[in-house]
Design a protein around this motif. Structure first.
Motif, short mmCIF file in Angstrom:
data_model
loop_
_atom_site.label_atom_id
_atom_site.label_comp_id
_atom_site.label_asym_id
_atom_site.label_seq_id
_atom_site.Cartn_x
_atom_site.Cartn_y
_atom_site.Cartn_z
N UNK A 40 0.83 -1.21 0.00
CA UNK A 40 0.00 0.00 0.00
C UNK A 40 0.86 1.25 0.00
N UNK A 41 1.98 1.22 0.69
CA UNK A 41 2.91 2.35 0.69
C UNK A 41 3.39 2.66 -0.72
N UNK A 42 3.85 1.63 -1.41
CA UNK A 42 4.37 1.80 -2.78
C UNK A 42 3.26 2.30 -3.71
N UNK A 43 2.09 1.67 -3.62
CA UNK A 43 0.98 2.04 -4.50
C UNK A 43 0.51 3.47 -4.26
N UNK A 44 0.56 3.91 -3.01
CA UNK A 44 0.13 5.28 -2.70
C UNK A 44 1.05 6.30 -3.34
N UNK A 45 2.36 6.07 -3.26
CA UNK A 45 3.30 6.98 -3.92
C UNK A 45 3.10 6.98 -5.43
N UNK A 46 2.80 5.82 -5.97
CA UNK A 46 2.63 5.69 -7.43
C UNK A 46 1.39 6.40 -7.93
N UNK A 155 1.07 19.94 3.19
CA UNK A 155 1.39 20.17 1.79
C UNK A 155 2.89 20.05 1.55
N UNK A 156 3.26 19.30 0.53
CA UNK A 156 4.68 19.14 0.20
C UNK A 156 5.39 18.07 0.98
N UNK A 157 4.68 17.36 1.88
CA UNK A 157 5.35 16.29 2.63
C UNK A 157 5.52 15.06 1.75
N UNK A 158 6.52 14.25 2.08
CA UNK A 158 6.77 13.04 1.32
C UNK A 158 6.64 11.79 2.18
N UNK A 159 6.01 11.94 3.33
CA UNK A 159 5.84 10.80 4.23
C UNK A 159 4.43 10.21 4.15
N UNK A 160 3.61 10.72 3.24
CA UNK A 160 2.22 10.28 3.19
C UNK A 160 2.07 8.80 2.89
N UNK A 161 2.89 8.28 1.97
CA UNK A 161 2.80 6.87 1.63
C UNK A 161 3.16 5.97 2.79
N UNK A 162 4.27 6.31 3.47
CA UNK A 162 4.68 5.52 4.63
C UNK A 162 3.63 5.57 5.73
N UNK A 163 3.07 6.75 5.96
CA UNK A 163 2.09 6.90 7.03
C UNK A 163 0.85 6.06 6.78
N UNK A 164 0.35 6.07 5.55
CA UNK A 164 -0.85 5.30 5.21
C UNK A 164 -0.55 3.80 5.26
#
Length: 283
Positions: A40-46, A155-164
């Motif tokens: 899910x982390x990978x897919x969220x970033x994608x 806004x502009x954070x890059x931790x959203x995928x890891x957090x989800x």
């Protein structure tokens, strides 16, 4: 995310939901939430900038309530009335992808091997407890999605995928209570496919349809709850109480997670650590 790009968005949602469900269905040694959380982390970033990275009817409903699906204009009720067609298309694609992934995933498993499904331990926990658990954990997941993807502070954070992804992994501590699906499409796909395949080692199909209602309804209730919590914690009229309210919900979620670890007799210290990290970040 507008209606004009819906074709590409639906394709991405199909692929993402398929991969998430397939990962869950093919895992054969337990700990599906850890592997599925990483996926899910990978897919969220994608997919975040293409389809919104829902892969879950509950998350997609949250996106509609936030005005982030379809036209994205007006109040939540206006967007729900106007964008219900887009919502149903997303849901249809997600359910279809989950069913296909589960059937294919189960076909790779040994005939006598226990299927990887979302299933509560009915000898210890009743339907009310299972429903409540799916509700609360889905609310946590959807709230993290809202804060990480749709608030100005993030806004502009890059931790959203890891957090989800870590939030979904953390939900694995409560799997003995309700199965830890948190996703109506994935849960339905796994149950439907286990009934369809009828393996000799099937642990899913027995009384499966009797349990299906809370796998479908509890996450939807969780989506509405997450949206309401966000309204309370981020509206200007509650600004003076923001810190107090955030502490309340954060402490509630963390304490509930720790209690489910104890009640479910799971070794969930790693998952609890994940949730602490997420709550500190979103709070």
């Amino acid at each position: 995310m507008g209606m004009e790009g819906l074709k590409a968005e639906l394709i991405v949602e199909f692929i993402g939901t398929f991969m998430l469900t397939y990962t869950f269905a093919t895992y054969q040694t337990g700990g599906q939430h850890i592997t599925a959380g990483a996926m899910l982390t990978v897919l969220t970033y994608w997919a975040k900038d293409i389809s919104g990275a829902g892969f879950n009817p509950a998350v997609t409903l949250t996106q509609v309530l936030m005005g982030r699906l379809g036209t994205g204009e007006g109040s939540w009720l206006d967007t729900l009335k106007r964008d219900w067609k887009a919502l149903l298309m997303y849901w249809g694609v997600q359910f279809g992808a989950a069913i296909c992934a589960a059937i294919l995933g189960y076909s790779t498993r040994p005939d006598d091997f226990m299927l990887a499904c979302v299933q509560p331990d009915n000898k210890k926990f009743n339907f009310a407890e299972a429903f409540l658990n799916e509700w609360i954990w889905t609310a946590i997941l959807c709230y993290v999605v809202i804060v990480m993807l749709y608030t100005k502070e993030m806004e502009g954070n890059y931790a959203y995928g890891f957090s989800i992804g870590m939030t979904f992994t953390a939900a694995g501590v409560s799997a003995p209570i309700s199965g830890g699906g948190l996703n109506p499409a994935m849960s339905f796909g796994l149950w439907f496919s286990s009934t369809f395949n009828k393996y000799s080692g099937n642990d899913c199909a027995e009384n499966g349809w009797a349990n299906m209602w809370y796998f479908l309804l509890a996450p939807i209730a969780g989506a509405f709850s997450a949206w309401l919590i966000h309204r309370i914690t981020h509206e200007a009229r509650w600004e003076q109480w923001h810190d107090v309210i955030m502490e309340f919900f954060g402490t509630f979620f963390l304490t509930y997670a720790m209690c489910t670890t104890i009640v479910a007799a799971g070794a969930g210290f790693i998952s609890i650590g994940f949730l602490v990290a997420v709550l500190v970040y979103v709070g």
